[in-house]
Design a protein around this motif. Sequence first.
Motif, mmCIF file in Angstrom:
data_model
loop_
_atom_site.group_PDB
_atom_site.id
_atom_site.type_symbol
_atom_site.label_atom_id
_atom_site.label_comp_id
_atom_site.label_asym_id
_atom_site.label_seq_id
_atom_site.Cartn_x
_atom_site.Cartn_y
_atom_site.Cartn_z
ATOM 1 N N GLN A 97 0.803 -1.224 0.000
ATOM 2 C CA GLN A 97 0.000 0.000 0.000
ATOM 3 C C GLN A 97 0.840 1.280 0.000
ATOM 4 O OE1 GLN A 97 -2.760 -0.382 3.316
ATOM 5 N NE2 GLN A 97 -3.957 -1.905 2.198
ATOM 6 N N HIS A 98 2.100 1.144 0.341
ATOM 7 C CA HIS A 98 2.954 2.332 0.493
ATOM 8 C C HIS A 98 2.337 3.356 1.445
ATOM 9 C CE1 HIS A 98 5.712 1.749 -3.264
ATOM 10 N NE2 HIS A 98 5.502 0.638 -2.603
ATOM 11 N N ARG A 99 1.631 2.869 2.424
ATOM 12 C CA ARG A 99 1.068 3.716 3.478
ATOM 13 C C ARG A 99 0.645 2.797 4.628
ATOM 14 N NH1 ARG A 99 -4.321 6.244 0.838
ATOM 15 N NH2 ARG A 99 -2.934 6.404 -0.942
ATOM 16 N N HIS A 100 0.173 3.394 5.723
ATOM 17 C CA HIS A 100 -0.321 2.622 6.877
ATOM 18 C C HIS A 100 0.767 1.741 7.500
ATOM 19 C CE1 HIS A 100 -4.846 2.942 5.586
ATOM 20 N NE2 HIS A 100 -4.298 4.100 5.825
ATOM 21 N N PHE A 101 2.004 2.227 7.547
ATOM 22 C CA PHE A 101 3.046 1.540 8.310
ATOM 23 C C PHE A 101 3.745 2.565 9.207
ATOM 24 C CE2 PHE A 101 4.851 2.903 4.302
ATOM 25 C CZ PHE A 101 6.031 3.519 4.673
ATOM 26 N N GLY A 156 -10.668 -2.079 17.053
ATOM 27 C CA GLY A 156 -9.735 -2.674 16.093
ATOM 28 C C GLY A 156 -9.516 -4.141 16.413
ATOM 29 N N ILE A 157 -9.931 -5.011 15.513
ATOM 30 C CA ILE A 157 -9.693 -6.454 15.698
ATOM 31 C C ILE A 157 -9.682 -7.113 14.327
ATOM 32 C CG2 ILE A 157 -12.146 -7.027 16.046
ATOM 33 C CD1 ILE A 157 -11.066 -9.173 18.099
ATOM 34 N N GLY A 187 -4.022 -3.621 9.824
ATOM 35 C CA GLY A 187 -2.812 -4.358 9.487
ATOM 36 C C GLY A 187 -1.536 -3.785 10.062
ATOM 37 N N SER A 188 -1.634 -2.901 11.036
ATOM 38 C CA SER A 188 -0.462 -2.394 11.748
ATOM 39 C C SER A 188 -0.859 -2.171 13.197
ATOM 40 C CB SER A 188 0.025 -1.069 11.139
ATOM 41 O OG SER A 188 0.786 -0.335 12.086
ATOM 42 N N ALA A 189 -0.275 -2.969 14.095
ATOM 43 C CA ALA A 189 -0.610 -2.844 15.523
ATOM 44 C C ALA A 189 -0.307 -1.438 16.019
ATOM 45 C CB ALA A 189 0.181 -3.875 16.331
ATOM 46 N N GLY B 182 -4.228 -11.805 4.116
ATOM 47 C CA GLY B 182 -4.671 -10.957 5.223
ATOM 48 C C GLY B 182 -5.979 -10.289 4.903
ATOM 49 N N THR B 183 -6.595 -9.710 5.942
ATOM 50 C CA THR B 183 -7.833 -8.958 5.755
ATOM 51 C C THR B 183 -7.675 -7.574 6.363
ATOM 52 O OG1 THR B 183 -8.812 -9.737 7.824
ATOM 53 C CG2 THR B 183 -9.260 -11.053 5.840
#
Lengths: 263, 263
Positions: A97-101, A156-157, A187-189, B182-183
């Motif tokens: 995604q090149h984002r959300h990390f 978030g789960i 997808g990122s804790a 993944g989801t």
Amino acid sequence: MDLHQIDQFAKGIIVEAGRRIRESFTYDMVVETKSDANDLVTNIDRETETFFIEKIKQFNSQHKVLGEEGMGEEIDSLEGPVWIIDPIDGTMNFVKQHRHFMISIGFFIDGVGKLGYIFDVMREDLFSAIEGEGAWYNDTPLRKLKPITIEEAVVGINASWVIPNKKVNHEKIIELVRKVRGTRSYGSAAMEIAFVVSGKLDAYISMRLSPWDIAGGTIIAKEVGAIATNLSGSDSNLLLNDTFIIANPSIHQLILDNYIEVK
Amino acid sequence: MDLHQIDQFAKGIIVEAGRRIRESFTYDMVVETKSDANDLVTNIDRETETFFIEKIKQFNSQHKVLGEEGMGEEIDSLEGPVWIIDPIDGTMNFVKQHRHFMISIGFFIDGVGKLGYIFDVMREDLFSAIEGEGAWYNDTPLRKLKPITIEEAVVGINASWVIPNKKVNHEKIIELVRKVRGTRSYGSAAMEIAFVVSGKLDAYISMRLSPWDIAGGTIIAKEVGAIATNLSGSDSNLLLNDTFIIANPSIHQLILDNYIEVK
């Protein structure tokens, strides 16, 4: 030890690492498989961890570093000053995604959290905290979380924990999904923890996290009144994998009591 | 009808609406309850829809407008030029997170999608398409989606559909969750559709969406080769609520055949 000096140092290397990661998207990425296909790791991930370790050792060679990529020391105790680092939390998001990390960093002295950081690399958004002094979203102080009801909560789960699994009774989790206003999964804790401490989510639950996923976040949590524990309600073990929940204080115990049944 | 002229007009009002929404965060929001607590609606939502309707009617009074908030006409046919508008998709995100909500717009002539838009208001990111001419992420052309396997896929699906529900056999959905890499779940259909057309997700599945949730996205989908249908594999009904899947073409039919059993 001057925490403000260390805080300034930490922010400097986080911003610098973020800049390097963003620039790296212009190069091809070498993606390897770690333990399984869900656990992608890239050369950038390791380079970033090495960058942090070198900078920290230059800053103070006595500081120990525990990192996801294992480029740091083998650590079996949290005695003294210890940095716990995840150079890129949400590696699949990073690749796809090149984002959300996030870069996630916690600084501990004798096991007590002193400084916490979660940095959204692409947005250049920094969540940070200094023990006892408060937490910030960039330069804006984060407020204490306001009480909410479970029916109002957005949680978030990941779907993995809503289906039959080895960690918890999924039937109770189904009841939780039915009870709350909504669920999310990013997808990122570290991103989900950052969302809880800033009131964008009201809880985040995972059945398997590593110390570096949560180290930075738990320190920020304390400053806004969020409660972070394992699913038995104890402090998370920062040397081993563990279950994890972080929640608004008005629903943390309620979720544990009513919706979590560890196997 | 000059589609490029209409495209320029549409982009102009979308950017202007986005600016008005971002500015609105400085005012207090009046949040009301629509049909249930999951369906928040705000004054800004309605004001934005009214803004679009007024602008479109000034542009061409013959164009019909179907909008989520019901400020437009009652429409029982897609004959002629029709705009289908969701002023804010992801209202709960809008209220709680101040991010992850989209303006979603589709322009149809006699039921055929001509122009599609999904605008991430806070990022100021525009996904757009002109029928037969391609799709864009801001000024960058979006590429045709590359083939992937189901094991590599990251799928957008909310936990609500993974638990026992009235719409589909959830046991099959559990198998899907186990099969894929993944989801994710973001709480905005338009955001998840935008992620699929740009390869950030490989599929997005929902058991209950309205025309305005998908109208813009399905037009963009065609230009990148993504396949969007209802869960029976037919074109989505743009006048009624329906089930929905959008997916990379290499896994669309495979998911329908193996993991979807509509009740």
